[in-house]
Design a protein around this motif. Sequence first.
Motif, short mmCIF file in Angstrom:
data_model
loop_
_atom_site.label_atom_id
_atom_site.label_comp_id
_atom_site.label_asym_id
_atom_site.label_seq_id
_atom_site.Cartn_x
_atom_site.Cartn_y
_atom_site.Cartn_z
N THR A 153 0.83 -1.21 0.00
CA THR A 153 0.00 0.00 0.00
C THR A 153 0.86 1.25 0.00
OG1 THR A 153 -1.77 -1.14 1.19
CG2 THR A 153 -1.79 1.26 1.24
N LEU A 154 1.83 1.32 0.90
CA LEU A 154 2.69 2.49 0.98
C LEU A 154 3.53 2.65 -0.28
CD1 LEU A 154 3.85 2.29 4.70
CD2 LEU A 154 2.35 4.00 3.69
N ALA A 155 4.01 1.54 -0.83
CA ALA A 155 4.81 1.61 -2.06
C ALA A 155 3.97 2.13 -3.23
CB ALA A 155 5.38 0.23 -2.40
N ALA A 156 2.70 1.72 -3.28
CA ALA A 156 1.82 2.18 -4.36
C ALA A 156 1.60 3.69 -4.28
CB ALA A 156 0.49 1.44 -4.29
N TYR A 157 1.38 4.20 -3.08
CA TYR A 157 1.17 5.64 -2.92
C TYR A 157 2.46 6.42 -3.21
CZ TYR A 157 -3.63 5.61 -1.22
OH TYR A 157 -5.00 5.50 -1.14
N CYS A 158 3.59 5.88 -2.77
CA CYS A 158 4.87 6.53 -3.07
C CYS A 158 5.13 6.57 -4.57
CB CYS A 158 6.01 5.80 -2.37
SG CYS A 158 6.06 6.03 -0.58
N CYS A 159 4.78 5.48 -5.25
CA CYS A 159 4.99 5.40 -6.70
C CYS A 159 4.16 6.45 -7.43
CB CYS A 159 4.63 3.99 -7.17
SG CYS A 159 5.09 3.65 -8.88
N LYS A 160 2.94 6.70 -6.94
CA LYS A 160 2.10 7.72 -7.56
C LYS A 160 2.69 9.12 -7.37
CE LYS A 160 -2.28 5.23 -6.99
NZ LYS A 160 -3.61 5.26 -6.32
N VAL A 161 3.32 9.34 -6.23
CA VAL A 161 3.82 10.67 -5.92
C VAL A 161 5.14 10.96 -6.62
CG1 VAL A 161 4.68 12.14 -4.06
CG2 VAL A 161 2.63 10.76 -3.71
N VAL A 162 6.06 10.01 -6.62
CA VAL A 162 7.38 10.26 -7.21
C VAL A 162 7.41 10.03 -8.71
CG1 VAL A 162 8.49 9.62 -5.05
CG2 VAL A 162 8.24 7.89 -6.81
N ASN A 163 6.33 9.52 -9.29
CA ASN A 163 6.21 9.34 -10.74
C ASN A 163 7.33 8.47 -11.30
OD1 ASN A 163 4.05 11.29 -10.73
ND2 ASN A 163 5.61 12.88 -10.62
N CYS A 164 7.57 7.33 -10.64
CA CYS A 164 8.64 6.45 -11.10
C CYS A 164 8.21 5.60 -12.29
CB CYS A 164 9.09 5.54 -9.96
SG CYS A 164 7.82 4.40 -9.40
#
Length: 208
Positions: free
Chosen positions: A178-189
């Motif tokens: 869950t946290l990785a998914a939200y981080c991925c959305k924010v950092v646009n990796c």
Amino acid sequence: MEAAHSDEDAVVEEGVSPNQSPLVEISFQRNVNRKRKYLEAEPKFLGVTQIGMSAYQIICASVFLANDLGRPGGDIAFIIACVLVIIAGSVAVAAQNLHLPTLRACLGMQIVACVASVFNMIFNIVKMEMIYYSCWYYGDDNNTLHIRETCHKVVSTQSHFHAEGVLINVCLMAISVTLAAYCCKVVNCCAPAPKMPVITVQAPPVQQ
């Protein structure tokens, strides 16, 4: 008459300027509040949960090791994996400042924590299957009956701990994803940051 006509032409020429700067302008800009989407994942709550559950597993594994109820090699690897999850939880809490490098570090650590949780889950399943054979070498004579009963009680306790560990690590894996998914959305990796349309309405110039 000619002078009046030329004055009208001048007024018309000045009236053309609004066409050069349109009243409605549409542009595409990046959403400056996109980083705040990370806060929707409740990172403080999830990060503290990761820290608490992993600390609990470390304490239990250390107690088993201290009483010679575990295998040092496997249990030390288990504890190291728990420490990695604790670090990931700490970074998730720290990433609430929405600092981009911290968010990227959070994404990396959550991926590591997900792998560590899968490892610990498999470790608990294997230990739960192997533990039932640890009391077989005790005989059935009266001298060893009490020792065998004590052994079965200890084995039962360990079995419950490992079964609980499987559930805990499934939960930790879900939190990491869950946290990785939200981080991925924010950092646009995975994709460039989407742009949102911005409509600018300009007031028409006042004609004198």
